[in-house]
Motif scaffolding. Sequence first.
Motif, PDB file in Angstrom:
ATOM      1  N   HIS A 202      -3.460   7.485  -1.252  1.00 27.02           N
ATOM      2  CA  HIS A 202      -3.798   6.334  -2.073  1.00 27.02           C
ATOM      3  C   HIS A 202      -5.296   6.033  -1.984  1.00 27.02           C
ATOM      4  N   SER A 203      -5.784   5.307  -2.981  1.00 31.63           N
ATOM      5  CA  SER A 203      -7.213   4.993  -3.055  1.00 31.63           C
ATOM      6  C   SER A 203      -7.539   3.737  -2.245  1.00 31.63           C
ATOM      7  N   GLY A 204      -8.544   2.995  -2.658  1.00 34.80           N
ATOM      8  CA  GLY A 204      -9.008   1.846  -1.874  1.00 34.80           C
ATOM      9  C   GLY A 204      -8.455   0.505  -2.313  1.00 34.80           C
ATOM     10  N   VAL A 205      -7.651   0.485  -3.387  1.00 36.01           N
ATOM     11  CA  VAL A 205      -7.197  -0.806  -3.887  1.00 36.01           C
ATOM     12  C   VAL A 205      -5.750  -1.061  -3.472  1.00 36.01           C
ATOM     13  N   PHE A 206      -5.531  -2.206  -2.842  1.00 36.27           N
ATOM     14  CA  PHE A 206      -4.163  -2.586  -2.472  1.00 36.27           C
ATOM     15  C   PHE A 206      -4.115  -4.094  -2.257  1.00 36.27           C
ATOM     16  N   SER A 207      -2.921  -4.612  -2.092  1.00 32.55           N
ATOM     17  CA  SER A 207      -2.746  -6.066  -1.974  1.00 32.55           C
ATOM     18  C   SER A 207      -1.985  -6.418  -0.703  1.00 32.55           C
ATOM     19  N   PHE A 208      -2.102  -7.676  -0.305  1.00 30.49           N
ATOM     20  CA  PHE A 208      -1.268  -8.147   0.810  1.00 30.49           C
ATOM     21  C   PHE A 208      -0.902  -9.610   0.578  1.00 30.49           C
ATOM     22  N   LYS A 209       0.225 -10.009   1.173  1.00 27.79           N
ATOM     23  CA  LYS A 209       0.658 -11.402   1.094  1.00 27.79           C
ATOM     24  C   LYS A 209       0.507 -12.018   2.478  1.00 27.79           C
ATOM     25  N   HIS A 210      -0.083 -13.224   2.522  1.00 28.19           N
ATOM     26  CA  HIS A 210      -0.223 -13.901   3.808  1.00 28.19           C
ATOM     27  C   HIS A 210       0.765 -15.070   3.874  1.00 28.19           C
ATOM     28  N   SER A 211       0.822 -15.713   5.034  1.00 29.88           N
ATOM     29  CA  SER A 211       1.843 -16.754   5.241  1.00 29.88           C
ATOM     30  C   SER A 211       1.403 -18.119   4.735  1.00 29.88           C
ATOM     31  N   GLY A 212       0.170 -18.260   4.254  1.00 24.36           N
ATOM     32  CA  GLY A 212      -0.297 -19.541   3.733  1.00 24.36           C
ATOM     33  C   GLY A 212      -0.049 -19.687   2.243  1.00 24.36           C
ATOM     34  N   GLY A 213      -0.752 -20.653   1.627  1.00 25.30           N
ATOM     35  CA  GLY A 213      -0.631 -20.879   0.187  1.00 25.30           C
ATOM     36  C   GLY A 213      -1.987 -20.795  -0.482  1.00 25.30           C
ATOM     37  N   LEU A 214      -2.119 -21.525  -1.595  1.00 26.13           N
ATOM     38  CA  LEU A 214      -3.359 -21.475  -2.372  1.00 26.13           C
ATOM     39  C   LEU A 214      -4.576 -21.893  -1.537  1.00 26.13           C
ATOM     40  N   GLU A 215      -4.387 -22.944  -0.710  1.00 29.82           N
ATOM     41  CA  GLU A 215      -5.500 -23.458   0.093  1.00 29.82           C
ATOM     42  C   GLU A 215      -6.035 -22.384   1.046  1.00 29.82           C
ATOM     43  N   GLU A 216      -5.117 -21.676   1.713  1.00 30.94           N
ATOM     44  CA  GLU A 216      -5.518 -20.621   2.655  1.00 30.94           C
ATOM     45  C   GLU A 216      -6.188 -19.460   1.908  1.00 30.94           C
ATOM     46  N   SER A 217      -5.650 -19.141   0.726  1.00 33.48           N
ATOM     47  CA  SER A 217      -6.262 -18.067  -0.081  1.00 33.48           C
ATOM     48  C   SER A 217      -7.705 -18.422  -0.427  1.00 33.48           C
ATOM     49  N   ARG A 218      -7.899 -19.671  -0.849  1.00 32.62           N
ATOM     50  CA  ARG A 218      -9.257 -20.120  -1.216  1.00 32.62           C
ATOM     51  C   ARG A 218     -10.202 -20.022  -0.023  1.00 32.62           C
TER      52      ARG A 218
ATOM     53  N   HIS B 248       0.865  -1.179   0.000  1.00 32.93           N
ATOM     54  CA  HIS B 248       0.000   0.000   0.000  1.00 32.93           C
ATOM     55  C   HIS B 248       0.908   1.237   0.000  1.00 32.93           C
ATOM     56  N   PRO B 249       0.836   2.071  -1.052  1.00 31.36           N
ATOM     57  CA  PRO B 249       1.775   3.200  -1.182  1.00 31.36           C
ATOM     58  C   PRO B 249       1.643   4.274  -0.100  1.00 31.36           C
ATOM     59  N   GLY B 250       0.587   4.213   0.727  1.00 29.86           N
ATOM     60  CA  GLY B 250       0.432   5.194   1.800  1.00 29.86           C
ATOM     61  C   GLY B 250       1.164   4.789   3.071  1.00 29.86           C
TER      62      GLY B 250
END
Length: 393
Positions: free
Chosen positions: A305-321, A286-288
């Motif tokens: 910055h606006s409302g769109v941003f990303s984050f990475k978590h410590s899990g994998g595909l299963e946790e994302s799902r 997040h650039p802010g």
Amino acid sequence: MADQGFLKDKVGFATIAIHAGQEPEKWKSAAVVPPIVTSTTFKQPAPAEHTGFEYGRSGNPSRNTLEECLAALEGGKYGITFSSGLGATTTLVALLSKGDHIVCSDDIYGGTNRLLRNVVARQGIETTFTDFTNIKNIENAIQENTKMVWIETPTNPLLKVADIAAITAAVKNYGNILIVVDNTFLTSYLQRPLDFGADIVMYSLTKYMNGHSDVIMGAAIVNEPEIEQKLRFLQNAMGVVPAPFDCYLVNRSLKTLALRMARHRTSAFTIAKWLEQHPKVVEVLHPGLPSHPQYEIAKKQTSGHSGVFSFKHSGGLEESRKFLSSLKVFILAESLGGYESLAELPSLMTHASVPAQQRLELGITDSLIRLSVGLEDTTDLIEDLDQAFKAAF
Ligand SMILES: *Cc1c(COP(=O)(O)O)cnc(C)c1O
């Protein structure tokens, strides 16, 4: 955000959004709300004489009203609208000819990537993709036939920030190269690329500018009459025009742009800070946030910055799902910039069309989640994320 070193919000922005191009006097009825003109043809007083309009593709009063307002918000002279954001991009690329070359940010909207690689390349216009956070990369990519530099900042979905003023200054040393900035993520409320030397500001109006997830439309804003005339010609010649009803909707949505963007900015910033201290979150893009690698550049050229941003978590595909399917307020869907909050998995959704190898190199992994923070109560959104983490881990 101005007190944290970002640019100050532009004074008068909300007034421009409400009044520019909307003069009641321009309609015989003196309508305060600009009418939707659906007529595809306009009566001529004598053969080949007209009163400003001939045929709906070449000009429409509802469309002109929107285009005037868009130009004013950008601090630009001319606004030209298109049937979609990609329609705008297609038309901008049509300014070039076979044998010309484009230098483009490597981390961009998936559809822009697909258009340049799978359509434009077949027509004999090659693109070199490179990381725009280092200007040396851009200079190295410029060839004798380079005619356009395509900047997307912040990028999608990794939120990398490119220094528009520095890139423009460097590129101008290499001759007549058009600088385009895709400003979809921030809008003219948070970033005005023409102020930093860009030639063309490009929009998917589908996102924040319309903000209600009910219109697909694109635009280009320019200052140079020569570019404006070429784009006007192409808008009509290629037929990539929006419908009058959609122009009415976007024009109406601009009336609340200042209010919406200010709210997207604070709510997303609050959520980004909350995520940053969450034990399952590895990184928040997040650039802010002072932790963002280009935080200083973001402060120099945006008012937050606006409302769109990303984050990475410590899990994998299963946790994302599990995380994404457990959300109750955030809706699992593509797109961004609407009043409703959305969440998605770029690797399988918006950026699935990016070649797997390139995705890997960029860092678009299965644990990267993109949020579009809408206008709901921030506490409800945080509670929703919190319960989804609990369900997924
Ligand atoms: C959505 C989007 C586009 C494409 O716009 P459409 O209106 O969907 O054609 C281009 N650039 C960015 C950054 C976008 O988010």
